[in-house]
Enzyme design. Structure first.
Site, short mmCIF file in Angstrom:
data_model
loop_
_atom_site.label_atom_id
_atom_site.label_comp_id
_atom_site.label_asym_id
_atom_site.label_seq_id
_atom_site.Cartn_x
_atom_site.Cartn_y
_atom_site.Cartn_z
N HIS A 145 8.96 -4.96 -2.27
CA HIS A 145 10.28 -4.39 -1.94
C HIS A 145 11.14 -5.37 -1.14
O HIS A 145 12.37 -5.24 -1.12
CB HIS A 145 10.13 -3.05 -1.20
CG HIS A 145 9.75 -3.16 0.25
ND1 HIS A 145 8.45 -2.99 0.70
CD2 HIS A 145 10.49 -3.40 1.36
CE1 HIS A 145 8.42 -3.12 2.01
NE2 HIS A 145 9.65 -3.37 2.44
N ASP A 152 3.16 -2.95 -4.15
CA ASP A 152 4.12 -3.47 -3.17
C ASP A 152 3.71 -4.85 -2.66
O ASP A 152 3.85 -5.17 -1.49
CB ASP A 152 4.32 -2.52 -1.99
CG ASP A 152 5.62 -2.80 -1.24
OD1 ASP A 152 6.52 -3.43 -1.83
OD2 ASP A 152 5.72 -2.42 -0.05
N SER A 163 7.98 -5.98 7.40
CA SER A 163 7.45 -5.90 6.04
C SER A 163 7.08 -7.27 5.51
O SER A 163 7.88 -8.21 5.55
CB SER A 163 8.48 -5.26 5.11
OG SER A 163 8.68 -3.90 5.42
#
Length: 326
Positions: free
Chosen positions: A70, A100, A179
């Site tokens: 993402h 992911d 992230s």
């Protein structure tokens, strides 16, 4: 002579750092050099347009980095900046929204790789340290514990809602920008890639295990991950006490839904079936089934054993390749 208040301990006094602090400092110093702050962009009419930012972890000697899918979505180029001030332009090698995970490549020299561990050895309550770049604050470190294992989180691929299985839950502070950063154990091994903030004190990370290593290998080789598709929606359940399988298995997957026209439907699987084995291997979780459904299972007869009305029933499904439309 006593130390003057506010000036710290007297010479020769006991080191004020406790064992916990020592561990966190040691891991932070070990892992931080391998973690980059990344900015992702895509080509626009007037030059590159910034479309995302996050973190990434160097994991090979020749400059490949691991991050979240993402983070790189909608991007086709980027730049990584490391704790020592060095920087490298980066290319996207491949991304897999269903895990992911994404692999990047540094186009110039990068620091040495981090040591990848094995999340299968993690235990709830174990110390973990997160290293990333939350809110643009590079080289940030937070510590906490493994709050839960085997969690699920939603993901989107091709406009369809999917579920990422077997996620690590931690209370180590994660924020936007974390992230793609590292989640490390007390030995300094990276056991997860930070992926989401699910609420106050609740962070999630993709585990480094046999399944994700296979995904990473596919991304390095092909730039994508080919998966087999059965067409089952299931949930883990405990087998009834009256059911005694020869291998001592106590858990199975209850079929919640069978997608019409799917390989599972064609094989005769039904809602309410308890899947006890697939590909001749016991299955007790969605993750244990999913790790059997990679490219080598596409188009190959796939035996599935279910408990139905108190009896074991064997069926043969032929998985198809998963596409964005399924």
């Amino acid at each position: 002579m006593n130390a003057t208040p506010g000036t710290g301990p007297a010479p020769g006094a006991e080191d004020p750092l406790d064992a916990y602090s020592r561990t966190v400092i040691r891991v932070a110093e070990s892992v931080t050099p391998h973690v980059a702050a990344i900015e992702m962009a895509r080509h626009g009419r007037n030059g590159p347009v910034r479309v995302g930012a996050g973190s990434a972890v160097v994991f090979t000697e020749d400059g490949y980095l691991l991050t979240n899918a993402h983070v790189v979505a909608r991007a086709n180029e980027g730049r990584a900046v490391f704790a020592d001030g060095s920087a490298a332009d980066i290319d996207i090698i491949g991304a897999d929204p269903l895990s992911d995970l994404a692999v990047l490549r540094g186009l110039s020299a990068t620091p040495a790789p981090a040591r990848l561990g094995d999340a299968e050895a993690l235990r709830v309550g174990q110390l973990v340290i997160a290293v990333g770049n939350p809110l643009g604050l590079s080289g940030s470190v937070s510590a906490g514990v493994v709050s839960g294992l085997g969690r699920s989180m939603p993901a989107w691929s091709g406009g369809s809602r999917r579920v990422i299985e077997d996620v690590i839950q931690t209370d180590a502070a994660l924020n936007p920008g974390s992230s793609g950063g590292a989640l490390a154990d007390s030995r300094g091994y990276v056991v997860g890639i930070s992926t989401a903030v699910a609420g106050a004190g609740l962070g999630l990370a993709i585990p480094i295990n046999a399944t994700t290593r296979r995904i990473i290998s596919a991304l390095l080789t092909d730039g994508r991950v080919r998966r087999a598709y059965l067409g089952l929606v299931s949930t883990p359940v405990q087998l009834p006490a009256t059911v005694k399988l020869r291998n001592g298995q106590r858990h199975a997957l209850r079929v919640v839904e069978v997608i019409p026209g799917s390989p599972a439907a064609k094989a005769g699987l039904k809602q309410g079936d308890l899947v006890v084995s697939a590909g001749r291997r016991p299955v007790a979780s969605a993750e244990s089934l999913q790790k059997l459904l990679f490219s080598d299972a596409i188009g190959v007869p796939f035996p599935v054993t279910v408990m139905r009305s108190g009896a074991l029933v064997d069926v043969i499904a032929v998985p198809e390749e998963m596409t964005e439309s399924v």
